[in-house]
Design a protein around this motif. Structure first.
Motif, mmCIF file in Angstrom:
data_model
loop_
_atom_site.group_PDB
_atom_site.id
_atom_site.type_symbol
_atom_site.label_atom_id
_atom_site.label_comp_id
_atom_site.label_asym_id
_atom_site.label_seq_id
_atom_site.Cartn_x
_atom_site.Cartn_y
_atom_site.Cartn_z
ATOM 1 N N ALA A 312 9.709 69.387 79.215
ATOM 2 C CA ALA A 312 10.183 70.749 79.486
ATOM 3 C C ALA A 312 11.644 70.740 79.912
ATOM 4 N N ILE A 313 12.042 69.719 80.672
ATOM 5 C CA ILE A 313 13.447 69.585 81.085
ATOM 6 C C ILE A 313 14.340 69.337 79.865
ATOM 7 N N GLU A 314 13.847 68.551 78.906
ATOM 8 C CA GLU A 314 14.608 68.335 77.670
ATOM 9 C C GLU A 314 14.817 69.648 76.924
ATOM 10 N N GLN A 315 13.768 70.476 76.855
ATOM 11 C CA GLN A 315 13.900 71.777 76.200
ATOM 12 C C GLN A 315 14.909 72.659 76.939
ATOM 13 N N ALA A 316 14.886 72.588 78.258
ATOM 14 C CA ALA A 316 15.844 73.383 79.045
ATOM 15 C C ALA A 316 17.276 72.940 78.778
ATOM 16 N N GLU A 317 17.487 71.649 78.628
ATOM 17 C CA GLU A 317 18.827 71.150 78.329
ATOM 18 C C GLU A 317 19.293 71.584 76.939
ATOM 19 N N ILE A 318 18.349 71.634 75.976
ATOM 20 C CA ILE A 318 18.714 72.118 74.632
ATOM 21 C C ILE A 318 19.168 73.574 74.707
ATOM 22 N N GLY A 319 18.383 74.404 75.431
ATOM 23 C CA GLY A 319 18.764 75.808 75.567
ATOM 24 C C GLY A 319 20.069 75.990 76.305
ATOM 25 N N LYS A 320 20.299 75.159 77.312
ATOM 26 C CA LYS A 320 21.536 75.257 78.082
ATOM 27 C C LYS A 320 22.736 74.884 77.229
ATOM 28 N N ASN A 321 22.600 73.862 76.396
ATOM 29 C CA ASN A 321 23.692 73.448 75.525
ATOM 30 C C ASN A 321 24.011 74.493 74.464
ATOM 31 N N GLY A 323 23.940 77.720 75.069
ATOM 32 C CA GLY A 323 24.448 78.916 75.718
ATOM 33 C C GLY A 323 23.398 79.788 76.373
ATOM 34 N N HIS A 324 22.156 79.320 76.452
ATOM 35 C CA HIS A 324 21.101 80.088 77.091
ATOM 36 C C HIS A 324 20.888 79.582 78.523
ATOM 37 N N LYS A 325 19.958 80.202 79.208
ATOM 38 C CA LYS A 325 19.609 79.726 80.541
ATOM 39 C C LYS A 325 18.900 78.370 80.435
ATOM 40 N N GLY A 326 19.131 77.526 81.430
ATOM 41 C CA GLY A 326 18.537 76.189 81.408
ATOM 42 C C GLY A 326 17.086 76.198 81.841
ATOM 43 N N ILE A 327 16.250 76.824 81.019
ATOM 44 C CA ILE A 327 14.814 76.924 81.313
ATOM 45 C C ILE A 327 14.051 76.487 80.071
ATOM 46 N N THR A 342 6.610 73.976 72.035
ATOM 47 C CA THR A 342 7.725 73.831 72.970
ATOM 48 C C THR A 342 8.673 75.011 72.785
ATOM 49 N N SER A 343 9.415 75.306 73.849
ATOM 50 C CA SER A 343 10.351 76.424 73.752
ATOM 51 C C SER A 343 11.360 76.351 74.882
ATOM 52 N N TYR A 344 12.413 77.166 74.745
ATOM 53 C CA TYR A 344 13.407 77.297 75.799
ATOM 54 C C TYR A 344 13.878 78.744 75.828
ATOM 55 N N ASP A 345 14.559 79.124 76.880
ATOM 56 C CA ASP A 345 15.037 80.494 77.042
ATOM 57 C C ASP A 345 16.027 80.847 75.922
ATOM 58 N N GLN A 346 15.880 82.069 75.379
ATOM 59 C CA GLN A 346 16.753 82.511 74.283
ATOM 60 C C GLN A 346 17.175 83.965 74.502
ATOM 61 N N THR A 347 17.605 84.258 75.716
ATOM 62 C CA THR A 347 17.987 85.635 76.044
ATOM 63 C C THR A 347 19.366 86.019 75.517
ATOM 64 N N ASN A 348 20.181 85.053 75.125
ATOM 65 C CA ASN A 348 21.467 85.382 74.494
ATOM 66 C C ASN A 348 21.248 85.753 73.023
ATOM 67 N N LYS A 349 22.038 86.651 72.504
ATOM 68 C CA LYS A 349 21.866 87.112 71.125
ATOM 69 C C LYS A 349 22.149 85.996 70.126
ATOM 70 N N LYS A 499 16.031 72.314 89.514
ATOM 71 C CA LYS A 499 17.080 73.161 90.104
ATOM 72 C C LYS A 499 18.454 72.860 89.508
ATOM 73 N N LYS A 500 18.682 71.611 89.130
ATOM 74 C CA LYS A 500 19.983 71.247 88.576
ATOM 75 C C LYS A 500 20.254 71.971 87.256
ATOM 76 N N LEU A 501 19.187 72.291 86.522
ATOM 77 C CA LEU A 501 19.350 72.920 85.217
ATOM 78 C C LEU A 501 19.720 74.388 85.328
ATOM 79 N N PHE A 502 19.052 75.093 86.252
ATOM 80 C CA PHE A 502 19.294 76.528 86.369
ATOM 81 C C PHE A 502 19.104 76.916 87.834
ATOM 82 N N ASP A 503 20.164 76.791 88.600
ATOM 83 C CA ASP A 503 20.111 77.067 90.034
ATOM 84 C C ASP A 503 20.453 78.535 90.271
#
Length: 508
Positions: A312-321, A323-327, A342-349, A499-503
């Motif tokens: 899940a942390i790997e997915q969060a890092e993909i989303g963060k890279n 431009g999305h939230k690190g979740i 698997t999934s990650y946050d995609q709130t950016n357009k 917490k380091k991914l999305f504080d």
């Protein structure tokens, strides 16, 4: 010659008898040994098999590396089950009315009280026992000496009274009558024989003490009457149970007192042991927690949970890279340890790198494309696709054989053929996330928490908490009794790494 032959024949007969008896004893002994061996065999069958030796047990117990042991020791102090509210209560004290009774009269008073008070009247204290042994008062040596002196003085006074009243027999009779009428308080020797009887909760009868001061018991009428000019309007407004309590107390000349007791039942044996012996006797009933306690979770399970949370942390890092939230989140089938989705946050357009492979939100708006919403959307699309594939296979087989029958049935159908077939396949197969485990780096929001309820997920494990989270911080949706599904939740698992991914205090 005759005597010799007779003696020899007698000896021969005696030897034969002894030999025969010895053989009989041997046969009996053998049969006894056989019976013993049979019984031992039966017992050995009935007895449970002994466990392996210590060496074998040591081989069976898993050995963890130093790094794994360090992780287990650290994570056990951090991870917490998100329980129902009543499961998280510690010692909360409430007040009850009690009276002092003699031990030999306990059964009688309990029976009388049970006829006066219904179970509903004391339902909030069903976890408490009716009686408690009254602790003996702690007396200092000086107080003991004073009591002895008082007792000696009383004995001297009694002797003087006897001498004065010995001349008048009538006086003795009057004294006996008076002694029968007046009830003496229990002596110090009876102090260890006194019990405390639970009457009811103070909240059930707040003005009990006030009313007891205004009334007295009339033995002739066997009823309560008011003292002096006291008004009985307040008494008449009481329930039958409250009136019965007043009559019970006054008819037995009890003195009411208030005791502190646990308000909620003990859910663990260790807690029961403390409350039962130190506060008030309680009833212990084994409780199944809404989420298993960490003490009941195996070390192997915790290590597996780490493996999935790292995904899940790997997915969060993909989303963060991108431009999305690190979740990030991972959905697991615990029976087969298969990664379902698997999934990650995609709130950016649009992502930073404008990667065209991002197709998870093709039916969702970016506003609602939270991590859980996208993973459930992906899961539903996969399941519908699978259902349609199976439907097509089945229809191809039956198409040639049932062409004429299908024409007649289609005329009488009230719903779309495709919809009816989809529903029948869904009922037979997997429904969304039933019995699946979800690992997510951030506590879900209320919207996502309700989506998890509808998805029928079995367990959710999240890393860091959020101020508006729906699974522990702001609400506990998974424990809501009005909903038709509940699930297990663990929080603060690998909290530092997540917490380091999305504080941020916001939920996912």
């Amino acid at each position: 010659m005759y005597t010799q032959t007779a003696m020899s024949s007698h000896k021969r007969d005696h030897n034969e008898m002894t030999q025969q008896s010895e053989t009989n004893l041997e046969i009996n002994a053998k049969t006894i040994d056989i019976n013993k061996s049979d019984n031992n065999k039966k017992e050995s069958k009935n007895k449970p098999k002994k466990s392996n030796t210590g060496s074998n047990q040591k081989e069976e117990t898993p050995k963890f590396t130093e790094e794994e042991n360090y992780f287990l020791n650290r994570i056990k102090t951090q991870i917490k089950p998100v329980l129902d509210d009543f499961e998280e209560y510690g010692l909360v004290l409430d007040t009850i009315y009690v009276v002092d009774i003699l031990a030999q009269m306990a059964n009688k008073h309990i029976k009388t009280l049970s006829q006066i008070i219904s179970d509903e009247f004391t339902s909030e204290f069903n976890h408490l026992k009716k009686i408690k042994k009254k602790p003996s008062p702690i007396v200092d040596d000086k107080e003991k000496e004073k009591e002895k002196e008082k007792e000696k003085e009383k004995e001297k006074e009694k002797e003087k009274e006897k001498e004065d009243n010995s001349e008048n027999n009538d006086g003795d009779k009057n004294e006996k009558k008076n002694s029968k009428k007046t009830k003496k308080p229990p002596s110090a020797s009876q102090a260890g024989n006194i019990l405390q009887l639970l009457i009811c909760g103070e909240s059930r009868f707040k003005n009990l003490k006030v009313i007891l001061e205004r009334v007295e018991y009339d033995k002739e009428l066997n009823d309560i009457k008011f003292i002096g000019d006291s008004d009985d309007i307040e008494y008449q407004s009481l329930s039958n149970e409250q009136k019965g309590i007043i009559k019970f107390i006054k008819s037995n000349d009890f003195i009411i007192s208030i005791e502190n007791v646990p308000k909620y039942p003990p859910l663990l044996y260790e807690i029961w042991e403390d409350w039962n012996y130190n506060i008030w006797p309680c009833v212990y009933r084994a409780h199944i927690f809404s989420t298993p306690l960490i003490s009941n979770v195996k070390n192997e399970t915790l290590l597996e949970m780490r493996k999935y949370m790292l995904l899940a942390i790997e997915q969060a890092e993909i989303g963060k890279n991108r431009g999305h939230k690190g979740i990030g989140a991972v959905l697991i089938d615990p029976d087969s340890n298969r990664i379902v989705a698997t999934s990650y946050d995609q709130t950016n357009k649009i992502s930073v790198d404008k990667t065209p492979e991002i197709l998870e939100t093709q039916y969702l708006s970016p506003v609602v494309s939270h991590c859980i919403m996208t993973i459930m959307n992906k899961l539903s699309i996969e399941q519908v696709t699978d259902i349609k594939r199976r439907m097509k296979e089945q229809n191809d087989k039956e198409e040639k054989e049932k062409e004429e029958e299908e024409k007649v049935e289609n005329e009488n159908k009230t719903c779309n053929d495709e919809e009816c077939n989809i529903l029948s396949f869904v009922n037979l197969g997997q429904y969304l996330a039933t019995n699946f485990h979800l690992y997510i780096t951030k506590e879900p929001c209320v919207m996502c928490s309700m989506a998890l309820v509808h998805s029928r997920v079995k367990r959710v494990v999240y890393g860091s908490s959020s101020r508006d989270g729906g699974l522990g911080t702001y609400l506990k949706i998974h424990t809501e009794k009005s909903l038709n599904h509940r699930f297990e939740v663990y929080k603060d698992f690998m909290n530092d790494e997540c917490k380091k991914l999305f504080d941020s205090p916001d939920a996912s």
